[in-house]
Each structure stands twice: as C-alpha cells, then as structure tokens.
Design a protein around this motif. Structure first.
Motif: not given
Length: 819
Positions: A492-495, A497-506, A508-518
C-alpha cells in the motif's frame, strides 16, 4: 473532550457550566489551578454555589433548565460587540453559507415542523447550492440569508434583560461572564469549557452543548491549546465504552447501526458515506466503508467474504424508527415486552429516571442476571420497599464480578487517552473478570446452537479466539483484534506516497491503511494504532513533552492516531502558522533545499488532523475533516430540534409561559403517557425546582462506596440542600428530617439549610430551587435513604433520549419530630 485534562492549563479563561468539577472531577482542578496561577480567569455558572464556585473568579447563578438563554445571550454579546474572530469564522466555519429559501423561524418553531408526528422535515434547513453542487457562500457575511446574519437575527431576542428574566441571573453577572469569556476571541487567547450531566440531562441537552460549540467557533477556540468543548466523564471508561459501541444506535467506532430498510451492504454503505463537491474538503467519512468492512472481518473472520457481503446479513438490524435507548428499554420492560435482562455493572433501580417505574419493570421479567462486585438495589429489587416477593415472578441470578484492579485491560478517559492497566490482585472467592464470564457464556450459547436453533449463522460463524492456553480471557488478544490485522500479503501507499509492504498476520499500523475489500480487519477503526507492531501503545509511560504544552505524546495513546487535540489544523492560519506562536500545537515548516531540490514541507508538534499541507498551498484542506463540508457548523441542520439552539422550558417548570415564544417545551421531545409517566407544571402541590448531582464521597449510585464504612461516615445519609429563605418559608431547621416529593414518588432526606442556594427572581415570581445527590439507595447504609431518581421524570432529549434529571418540580415538607 476535544482537548484533554492537562490541556486545561493552557487556557486563559475556563467556563465550568453544567459541572461541579472541583467535587466530581477533582483532579481536573489541578490543571485549572495551573491555568489560574498563570493568570487565567475561572467562571462558575451553576444554580448552586458549589465547590467549583468557591474557587472561581466569577460566579453566576441560574435556574436549572435555562442554559440556552444564558448562552444565547453570550452569542448576542459576541456578535453585537464584534468579539468574534472573523478570520477564523470566515475560513473555518459555515458562517458564510447561504441557507435555502424554505428555512424560517417563527414563534419558537423552525420551518418544516409537523405537529402530528412532532418531527421536523430537515430538508427545509438545506443550504443553497450552485449548478456544480457546491454550497453558495458570501465571505463578506453580509447576505441576509447567510448563516452569520441568520444567527444574528435568531439571537437578537436574547438581550441581557430578557435572559435575566428567564434564568434569574442578575444582568450585571451576565455581563461579567460575557465580557470575560468573549475576551478569548483573538489570536493570542484561548477559552475552554468544562461540562457534564448538568448540561446533558435536559430535554434540550444536545442543544445546550451546541450553544457552546457555536460560541467556541465564533471565538476561534476549537482546535487550539487551552480551548475546545470538554465533556467531563463520570466514569473512568465512559469514553471507552461509547467508542466500543455501547449505545444502541452505533457500532464500534461510531459507525451507524444498520436499519431494516438497508437491505444489503451496498445500500448501507451508500447511506452512511457522505459526498462533497468541494475539493477543499477532506470529507474523511468517505472512508467509512473501509472501516465497516474491516469490522465485519473482525466479527466473522474468514467466514465474512465478498460473496456473502462480509456477513452483513448476519448483523441484526434495527427497525426503521426503532429507538432502543434506556428510557424506551425500561418502558418496554414495564409493558412486559422484555423477558430477560443482564444488569452488567449497573444499578438501574437507583440510577434510572422515574426509578419506581424501573423497579416495577423488573417485576415483569422472567429472569435477570445481576453482575456486580456487590449486591445492590437492582439485584435485590424484589425485597425492596413496597415489594411483595410472592407476587414477583422474576428469577434473579447474582454473578460476582472482579473489580477494576482485579483484572487487566484498558480504559479510555475523557481526553480520549487509552491507558493500559495491569492486574494488581486476584478477585476474591467466586468472582471472575467480565471477560471470563463472557467467554464462558458465549461458549455455552454456541454449544446450544450447534444442536439447533433459528438463524444460527451469526453465532456459529463468529470469530472467537480470545483465550489463552488456560482457556481464560486474554485482553491482549482482544486489544490486537480491536487494532486490526492484514489478512493477506499486501503493498500500500503510506501518507507520503511511498510503497510499504505488509505480510498476512501483521498488525495494521493505523486506520489510514484499512481497506474495503476484506483484506484488513479492525474491531474499532478509531483504535487502529493502539496495539500495533510497535507494541501496546496504551501501555506507554514516557514523560517527554517536546511541545511543553502537556501533550505527553508517549504517555498512553489517544485516539485518533495519538492526536491529543482534535481539529488542530484550525489552530493555524491559512499558511499553517499558529494563531498564537507562544502555544504552537502544530506548525507547518517549509522544506529545505537539498542538492538544489526543494524538499516537501511538514507539520511539527501534535499529530495533525490529516497529512495535507496548509490551505494556502496546493492540496490544502479545510480543518474540520470529520464534517463532509470540512467546516465547523455554526448552523447545524442535522439535529432533531433545530439548526440553532432555542430556549424551551423543562417539561416540569415553575413558570406559566416561555418568555421567548408561545412554544412552551421542546416540541420534539421523547415523552411517555403510561400510568406511571406523570408530569406536572405550575402545580401548587409541587412549587419548587429540584435538581440532582453527585458528591465526592460516593461513586454513581454508591455500589462501590456505600459498603465502605469510612465513606459512609463522611457522607452518611440522603440530604436535600435548600436556601435559608425556603427553610424559613417551610419552618425547616438545619439537620431536620424532611420529605421531598414529586408527582412520581417521595424521598426522606436530611435538610441542609445553606447559603449555597438562593431564591431566583423570575419576572414577578420568586422561584426556589433544591438539590439532592443520587448516590443513595435502600440497601446500605441502614437508614441511609433512597434514590433521588424516585422523583425524576422519564422524559427524553429528542436527539439522545437522555432523561431530564436536572430540572423537575418537587415539594419539601417537614417531617414532624424529624431529627
């Protein structure tokens, strides 16, 4: 609180109204005193000369239920004397918005009122829009249909003389308060308000607070250090409980609860997601679909999929118009429509308005489970005054629960600071933490559903893995679930605009990274960041304070995203520079040139309300980001009883008419009409105004404190405070036993004859007021007295349905031989 407890020290003027902070929130006075030590003015407005009044520089009395005239007079004073912060209101509020031609106000009623339904059609209060869908504005504030001019017109009737004739506050006291508080309407000054149930427990409770919000916007006191509108919570975790969806109409994170007419997820998300045509508005609520879908994933985990609308059909729905608030629930209980009741950490037999009706409602249950640290009037209602156990069918179960120091978890205080508490000792005997009881209860319920039952999917599919290896409730697992997880590998993009990657089970750093696709979960989006890869941020206890404003950014964690002052982008001018450079909560710093390349600017100080640059730069946004239009609402078209606060008398009051209009009481109030729902106005049998309040020595209804002999020694009995003049009128001496009665019940009390109350002059009338605490009940101590809520009416504010416990009519009579 838009600000926080420590921030009170940054105020130049503090108005305590609807609260007796010195007695009921005594630690808050530490910070008030620090402000006073630096020259701040403390104002106390209260029907009674309280402990707070004794510390105040200015005290003004007022009759209970007349806060809106008092504050409306202040609005008029600010406008008439040009005390408002013009730059702030033009750029940061809707003062310049043009209101549509259907809006009107005549004789106490706004346009759009339907007397048959007792509701307003709010479309009559809509703003005018241009062909592009943007609201029309007049930044000169001269258009007669702009909010600023309509505000002036509305409060032109609220002259000091008129306000005094309604409230009983002497004109000279009104002007002292108005002048002192209005002095904060400048760049270098800040004014804070502290309020509690003295404002909310009225049939105009929400509008009381709206009145002060208008004042704070006019003066530029929102978003700044030492400013804000600050609700003083009566329990350490009231803020946290509402954050987590305790109320019937909201889900965790204040997401609107679905109604039955919103048949599918798409329809619901469209209904809750506002839009705007103004590119300057951040309209942060446009992200609500992300937060809702993440909540559904938290509820049902892998079982919630796009194909089944993420479990939307499993979520129970409210009927259209259904109101399950406190008064309605107990009314339904009284009518025999509720079979079972969990009384979890509460004592409605004493805390509920019109408590006699509440107690009768308890007799009509099939069963009740009382979960508490001690027995109370609710659990033992069946053997209380006036009860015959032979005629009561209710089966009562008592489950002893651990006290706060006997379990681990978080609380969120009034200032939105979530603080982790560790267990000090094990609970005694059979007592268990609430979490363990819930785990045991749900496991039993799920086991029964596995054998069969109607609509089992919500129960069987619920994600439920919140125990440790010993099968005990694990508060850390729940806290992580509340924060939320990534459910697949994702970039995803951080605030910035840089790319930042996450693994399943990580986490979430903050609500700006929450998604609507499940692909993400979060049990409460506003708490997303509270427990992430950095660890349990609620447990932080570092005392560094780089701003020297008392923000302490590494002591606990504040929602949202550790922001200590909400809407802090209103604390700076269009260029991002603080209104008051001596108290810079945030500040925009231009980027420096590095190797001939200009670096982007950045905010320093508190966490800003969004990452965008100041409004003067490309991409800048309005400061009130949770409003769809991005601006503070002086004109508020969303409430049930009007876009401007208007004075109406309490349902029970001592005067025969409303001085300001022929509309006597709030025309949209929630009112009941059963045999136990009586109310009387201007009845000679009940000639005095009654009000209720807390005392320092006892907590709420006294469940935790009335069992402690040292606290009972300090505050042993139910009492009623009255003026010397009223005592003389009724032949009552200090310390004598008296009976306080309303049309709903009566309470014995010890008379405290005091100068803290004085009679009010209301026109040609002399109005007496009395006050009682609501912390007592019949169980303990012996002869300690009964609850003041045996007297209070069950009538509700139209927006919240909170009862009007601060203004009702009573009589006080001497009990013969009554020492």
């Amino acid at each position: 609180m838009t600000n926080h407890w420590i921030d009170l020290k940054n105020s130049d003027c503090i108005l305590v109204m609807g609260s007796n902070a010195a007695a009921n929130h005594p630690i808050s006075m530490k910070w008030v005193q620090k402000a006073k030590d630096k020259g701040a003015t403390l104002i106390s407005v209260d029907p009674r000369f309280t402990q707070t009044s004794a510390k105040a520089d200015i005290y003004a009395p007022l009759r209970s239920g007349t806060d809106i005239p008092f504050l409306g007079g202040m609005i008029k004073y600010i406008l008439d004397n040009t005390k408002y912060f013009k730059e702030y209101i033009v750029d940061y509020t809707n003062a310049s918005f043009i209101v549509g031609p259907k809006y009107d106000f005549k004789d106490g009623l706004f346009s759009g009122y339907d007397p048959k339904t007792r509701t307003y059609d709010k479309s009559f209060w809509a703003f005018e829009k241009d062909p592009d869908g943007k609201v029309k504005r007049d930044n000169t504030l001269q258009d007669p249909r702009c909010v600023f001019q309509l505000l002036k017109e509305h409060y032109s009737r609220y002259t000091p003389e008129t306000v005094s004739s309604i409230s009983g506050t002497p004109v000279e006291d009104l002007l002292k308060v108005y002048e002192a508080y209005a002095s904060t309407g400048s760049r270098e000054k800040a004014g804070a308000v502290m309020y509690a149930m003295g404002w909310t427990q009225h049939t105009v409770g929400v509008q009381n607070i709206r009145s002060m919000c208008i004042i704070q916007l006019l003066l530029g006191n929102m978003g700044i250090p030492g400013g804000g509108v600050n609700a003083l919570r009566g329990e350490s975790n009231v803020q946290g409980s509402t954050d987590a969806g305790l109320l019937f109409h909201i889900l965790p994170g204040y997401l609107a609860y679905p109604r039955a007419n919103l048949a599918n997820l798409e329809t619901y998300l469209k209904a809750i997601t506002p839009t705007t045509k103004d590119p300057m508005s951040a309209n942060w609520p446009q992200n609500l679909p992300k937060y809702f879908v993440s909540l559904m994933k938290s509820f049902w985990g892998d079982k919630a999929t796009k194909e089944n609308q993420f479990g939307y059909e499993w979520l129970p729905k409210l009927d259209v118009g259904q109101n399950c608030s406190w008064l309605n629930l107990f009314n339904a209980m009284y009518d025999g429509k509720i079979k079972g009741f969990f009384a979890w950490g509460q004592n409605p037999a004493c805390s509920g308005a019109n408590a006699n009706k509440v107690r009768q409602g308890l007799t009509k249950l099939d069963w009740m489970v009382n979960l508490n640290i001690f027995d109370n009037e609710t659990g033992s209602f069946w053997k209380g005054p006036g009860m015959d156990p032979k005629n009561i069918k209710t089966e009562v179960f008592m489950l002893p629960v651990a006290a706060s120091v006997e379990k681990e978890g978080s609380i969120t205080n009034s200032g939105r600071w979530a603080q982790w508490r560790y267990k000090a000792v094990d609970p005694p005997g059979m007592a268990k933490p609430d979490g363990d009881i819930m785990v045991e209860l749900f496991d039993k319920i799920r086991g029964l559903y596995k054998k069969g039952g109607k609509f089992p999917e919500p129960i069987l599919n619920l994600k439920w893995d919140y125990v440790n290896q010993n099968g005990q409730f694990d508060s850390h697992k729940v806290a992580k679930e509340v924060n939320g997880y990534f459910l697949k590998d994702i970039t995803l993009k951080d605030p910035t605009g840089k790319d930042v990657s996450f693994k399943k089970g990580d986490l979430v750093p903050a609500f700006g990274f929450l998604q609507a696709d499940g692909t993400t979960s979060s049990g409460d989006w506003i708490y997303c960041q509270s427990y992430n890869a950095q660890g349990n941020n609620m447990a932080l206890r570092k005392k560094d304070d780089p701003t020297n404003l008392g923000l302490y950014p590494q002591w606990s964690w504040a929602w949202p995203v550790n922001r200590r002052i909400i809407y802090n982008r209103a604390a700076v001018d269009l260029n991002g520079q603080p209104w008051n450079p001596k108290k810079p909560v945030i500040k925009w710093v231009q980027g420096q040139e590095v190797d001939g390349k200009k670096q982007p600017g950045k905010w320093v100080g508190d966490i800003p309300d969004g990452p965008w640059p100041p409004m003067s730069e490309a991409g800048g946004k309005y400061p009130f980001i949770m409003k769809p239009d991005g601006l503070g609402a002086i004109f508020g078209p969303g409430l049930a009883d009007g876009p401007f606060p208007e004075h109406y008398e309490p349902l029970e009051c001592p005067v025969p008419k409303n001085t300001l209009s022929s509309q006597f009481v709030n025309p949209t109030i929630t009112i009941f009409s059963g045999s136990m729902d009586k109310h009387l106005t201007c009845d000679p049998r009940f000639p005095f105004v009654g009000t209720t309040y807390r005392v320092t020595e006892h907590w709420q209804t006294g469940i935790m404190t009335r069992w402690q002999p040292w606290l009972v020694e300090a505050e042993p009995q139910m009492f009623v405070e009255m003026s010397n003049e009223l005592a003389k009128l009724r032949g009552i001496k200090n310390g004598e036993k008296v009976k306080v009665s309303s049309v709903r019940g009566e309470v014995g009390a010890v008379a405290i004859v005091t100068t803290r109350f004085k009679p009010f002059k209301i026109g040609d009338l002399t109005v007496h007021q009395v006050g009682m605490p609501w912390c007592f009940g019949w169980m303990v101590p012996k002869d300690g007295g009964e609850s003041a809520n045996l007297l209070t009416p069950n009538v509700g504010d139209p927006n919240t349905t909170i009862p009007e416990s601060k203004a009702f009519m009573v009589n006080v009579t001497r009990i013969e031989g009554g020492k």
